[in-house]
Design an enzyme around this catalytic site. Structure first.
Site, PDB file in Angstrom:
ATOM      1  N   HIS A 306       0.842  -1.206   0.000  1.00 51.15           N
ATOM      2  CA  HIS A 306       0.000   0.000   0.000  1.00 51.15           C
ATOM      3  C   HIS A 306       0.876   1.255   0.000  1.00 51.15           C
ATOM      4  O   HIS A 306       1.926   1.274  -0.605  1.00 51.15           O
ATOM      5  CB  HIS A 306      -0.980  -0.032   1.177  1.00 51.15           C
ATOM      6  CG  HIS A 306      -1.791  -1.289   1.220  1.00 51.15           C
ATOM      7  ND1 HIS A 306      -2.850  -1.528   0.375  1.00 51.15           N
ATOM      8  CD2 HIS A 306      -1.657  -2.426   1.976  1.00 51.15           C
ATOM      9  CE1 HIS A 306      -3.353  -2.727   0.602  1.00 51.15           C
ATOM     10  NE2 HIS A 306      -2.644  -3.305   1.562  1.00 51.15           N
ATOM     11  N   GLU A 321      -2.599   0.374   7.744  1.00 52.38           N
ATOM     12  CA  GLU A 321      -1.721  -0.709   7.323  1.00 52.38           C
ATOM     13  C   GLU A 321      -0.479  -0.182   6.630  1.00 52.38           C
ATOM     14  O   GLU A 321       0.624  -0.715   6.806  1.00 52.38           O
ATOM     15  CB  GLU A 321      -2.480  -1.657   6.388  1.00 52.38           C
ATOM     16  CG  GLU A 321      -1.674  -2.843   5.916  1.00 52.38           C
ATOM     17  CD  GLU A 321      -2.407  -3.713   4.910  1.00 52.38           C
ATOM     18  OE1 GLU A 321      -1.803  -4.701   4.441  1.00 52.38           O
ATOM     19  OE2 GLU A 321      -3.571  -3.409   4.583  1.00 52.38           O
ATOM     20  N   HIS A 375       2.569  -7.104   4.464  1.00 49.57           N
ATOM     21  CA  HIS A 375       1.199  -6.644   4.678  1.00 49.57           C
ATOM     22  C   HIS A 375       0.733  -6.984   6.092  1.00 49.57           C
ATOM     23  O   HIS A 375       1.396  -7.737   6.816  1.00 49.57           O
ATOM     24  CB  HIS A 375       0.243  -7.294   3.668  1.00 49.57           C
ATOM     25  CG  HIS A 375       0.422  -6.808   2.272  1.00 49.57           C
ATOM     26  ND1 HIS A 375      -0.412  -5.872   1.686  1.00 49.57           N
ATOM     27  CD2 HIS A 375       1.355  -7.122   1.335  1.00 49.57           C
ATOM     28  CE1 HIS A 375      -0.002  -5.639   0.454  1.00 49.57           C
ATOM     29  NE2 HIS A 375       1.078  -6.385   0.212  1.00 49.57           N
ATOM     30  N   GLU A 437       1.247 -11.780   5.400  1.00 47.56           N
ATOM     31  CA  GLU A 437       0.247 -11.133   6.248  1.00 47.56           C
ATOM     32  C   GLU A 437       0.724 -11.362   7.680  1.00 47.56           C
ATOM     33  O   GLU A 437       0.516 -12.417   8.279  1.00 47.56           O
ATOM     34  CB  GLU A 437      -1.139 -11.742   6.026  1.00 47.56           C
ATOM     35  CG  GLU A 437      -1.721 -11.496   4.638  1.00 47.56           C
ATOM     36  CD  GLU A 437      -2.237 -10.078   4.422  1.00 47.56           C
ATOM     37  OE1 GLU A 437      -2.016  -9.213   5.299  1.00 47.56           O
ATOM     38  OE2 GLU A 437      -2.866  -9.835   3.374  1.00 47.56           O
TER      39      GLU A 437
END
Length: 474
Positions: A306, A321, A375, A437
């Site tokens: 992101h 995030e 992430h 993740e």
């Protein structure tokens, strides 16, 4: 039903309800009148179990189901729905003894999704999921101490349906993610004209927190804007039906895409719709575990997920995030800069947004040896743990197994395993690639640790250790 620019006989156009072809009345044509697609109403509503009454004298048709009553009059642009006047975009017509009405009316009043395939001249109607009938309380005569009985109200014979609540709807990495308070059996379909994927969640409503945060209007409709994903123009959601209570979520596509519906094996309240980029999957050829580079150094790409205009997920305490991923990536950067056998490439080292294609192009153009995308996940408050994703190249799976071992040791979170997935950045890169993740921003225990220096340092060191082991660097 009346469809394309010309009229077509029933043998040329077809009508389907929930995948089952319906027989049109003899000699009733399907055509398009001034852009309005028309449908023989009796055929549809009778297959739905509605009661239909035709009044020849008044040239009107009455449709009844439960507490809904609809009355239409031939050549009249006004309909009566539950005693209220509703305007139609085209007047009902009488065709060979059958009343045909605009398809828009069918979708709005009968609670159905409608699709018209102009190439094949096919109309598809999809009904919402019907919840179980809830019976009224019954009177039973309990026995009194004197042996006589008196009527009283007993509990409902069949237990009422407990509604699941939609807590979050998110779209990232070409995935639609929905978090629910209780498990449901979703109904999903892919439609064209325009292209879209429709997901119905039966016995479901929006939670109070969702209503407060997601900008629902007074009709309980909302939209999630999507950027950075060329396949998707947006995500719509609404309380599609109140009887039964059904939440509908629609992914608006810019072109037809296949999908995979996923549910968590450990928690069926988490629903994922993964968009697939092509109809058939070609497995990439196996490449050497450690590609050679000219100067002997291994090229490592670290991708902080992101960034900039794309904040990613938001934690329960409103942290973003993109800030977490950058913090960890910068710590990895500091460690890898101390490794003389590694040439480091960062997709970003500040709050900017490289597109997914930019990240892929950078790694491929540099002929990188490995690619790591960092992430943090977000779903329901109960979801937790660390997970490593790879795309089906054999070398990516081997890399994922190595780095996941260090990730779990670093976080101490629940081990959610190594999972195959078609995330864009690990699918389109040509080298061994993983997407991590690290934990769940929506979980209070995970979030409390994810933004600490201690855990971020452990994760960064774990990533470095995994990279070095895979590349054979001492």
């Amino acid at each position: 039903m009346l469809l394309s620019g010309q009229s077509h006989a029933a043998t040329e156009s077809r009508l389907f309800l929930d995948g089952k072809e319906l027989s049109l009345p003899e000699k009733v044509e399907i055509e398009n009148l001034d852009g309005n697609v028309m449908i023989p109403i009796r055929v549809v509503v009778e297959n739905l179990g509605f009661k239909v009454t035709w009044n020849q004298k008044s040239q009107s048709v009455k449709i009844e189901q439960r507490d809904k009553v609809v009355q239409l009059v031939v050549n009249d642009l006004m309909a009566t729905v539950d005693g209220k006047q509703e305007s139609l975009n085209a007047a009902p017509l009488l065709r060979k003894g059958s009343v045909v009405v605009p398809i828009r009316f069918v979708s709005e009043q009968m609670g159905m999704e409608v699709d018209w395939n102009n190439v094949d001249k096919v109309v598809s109607l999809i009904t919402p999921v019907i919840e179980p009938t809830i019976k009224e309380p019954v009177k039973v005569p309990p026995t009194t101490g004197s042996g006589t009985s008196s009527p009283t109200t007993a509990p409902v014979v069949e237990p009422s349906v407990m509604l699941s609540q939609v807590n979050t709807i998110q779209f990232s990495e070409n995935q639609l993610k929905i978090s629910l308070s209780a498990s449901v059996q979703p109904k999903i379909s892919r439609l064209t004209g325009p292209d879209r994927i429709v997901l119905d969640l039966p016995n479901t409503m929006f939670s109070d927190s969702f209503r407060a945060s997601q900008g629902l209007d007074n009709k309980l409709n909302g939209r999630l804007e999507v950027s950075g994903y060329p396949d998707v123009s947006g995500v719509r959601y609404s309380l599609f039906s109140s009887s039964p209570s059904t939440v509908r979520v629609v992914i608006d596509l810019n072109s037809a895409k296949k999908y995979t519906l996923l549910t968590e094996t450990t928690d069926s309240t988490l629903i994922t719709v993964q968009l697939r980029e092509e109809d058939s999957v070609n497995i990439d050829p196996i490449v050497p575990n450690v590609p050679a580079v000219n100067d002997g150094r291994k090229k490592v790409v670290i991708d902080a997920g992101h960034g900039g205009s794309d904040p990613g997920a938001t934690s329960i305490s409103k942290k973003m995030e993109k800030d977490f991923t950058l913090a960890v990536a910068l710590k990895v950067e500091q460690l890898l800069l101390q490794e003389p056998a590694i040439e480091l490439i960062m997709t970003r080292n500040s709050d900017v947004y490289p597109t997914l294609q930019d990240r892929v192009d950078l790694a491929n153009n540099m002929n990188a040896d490995v690619f790591v995308s960092i992430h943090a996940d977000s779903f329901s408050p109960t979801a937790n743990g660390s997970q490593t994703f790879y795309y089906q190249r054999t070398n990516s799976k081997a890399f994922a197994n190595v780095i996941h071992k260090y990730l779990i040791k670093a976080t101490g979170f629940k081990d959610r395993g190594v999972t195959e997935n078609g995330f864009f950045v690990i699918k389109k890169t040509k080298m061994p690639a993983v997407l991590l993740e690290v934990g769940f921003l929506s979980n209070s225990d995970n979030e409390a640790l994810l933004f600490t220096e201690e855990l971020q340092n452990k994760v960064a060191q774990g990533i470095v250790n995994g990279i070095k082991e895979y590349l054979g660097i001492k």
